[in-house]
Design a protein around this motif. Sequence first.
Motif, short mmCIF file in Angstrom:
data_model
loop_
_atom_site.label_atom_id
_atom_site.label_comp_id
_atom_site.label_asym_id
_atom_site.label_seq_id
_atom_site.Cartn_x
_atom_site.Cartn_y
_atom_site.Cartn_z
N ALA A 1 36.15 38.24 33.12
CA ALA A 1 37.06 36.95 32.94
C ALA A 1 38.31 37.34 32.53
N LEU A 2 38.48 38.14 31.71
CA LEU A 2 39.98 38.69 31.18
C LEU A 2 40.61 39.22 32.36
N GLY B 1 45.26 35.88 37.77
CA GLY B 1 45.92 34.78 37.71
C GLY B 1 47.18 34.46 37.05
N LEU B 2 47.44 35.14 36.00
CA LEU B 2 48.92 35.11 35.37
C LEU B 2 49.81 35.80 36.21
N LEU C 1 40.28 38.76 35.62
CA LEU C 1 40.54 37.59 36.65
C LEU C 1 41.57 36.75 35.83
N GLY C 2 41.50 36.45 34.63
CA GLY C 2 42.64 35.61 34.14
C GLY C 2 44.07 36.21 34.14
N ALA C 3 43.96 37.59 33.86
CA ALA C 3 45.01 38.22 33.97
C ALA C 3 45.74 38.50 35.44
#
Length: 74
Positions: free
Chosen positions: A11-12, A18-19, A14-16
């Motif tokens: 999750a971290l 996306g950012l 994928l979030g990175a």
Amino acid sequence: MTSLLWLIPLALILGALGLLAFFWSMRTGQYDDMQGAAQRILIDDDKPIVDDEPEDTDGADRPGDEPSDGAGPR
């Protein structure tokens, strides 16, 4: 419990990603002209389509046409 050890880093990551994609789109100017695209869709500058072939007004069969059985269009 072991699934959390995989899911939290995933999750971290994928979030990175996306950012990073958001910052990339900001740098390439994806959000520079937000009003222009919304207004261009409303402007009707398309020219009418003109049919170059004359219409068949005499009703005669020509080579290449489907044979008519006299029943008319269905």
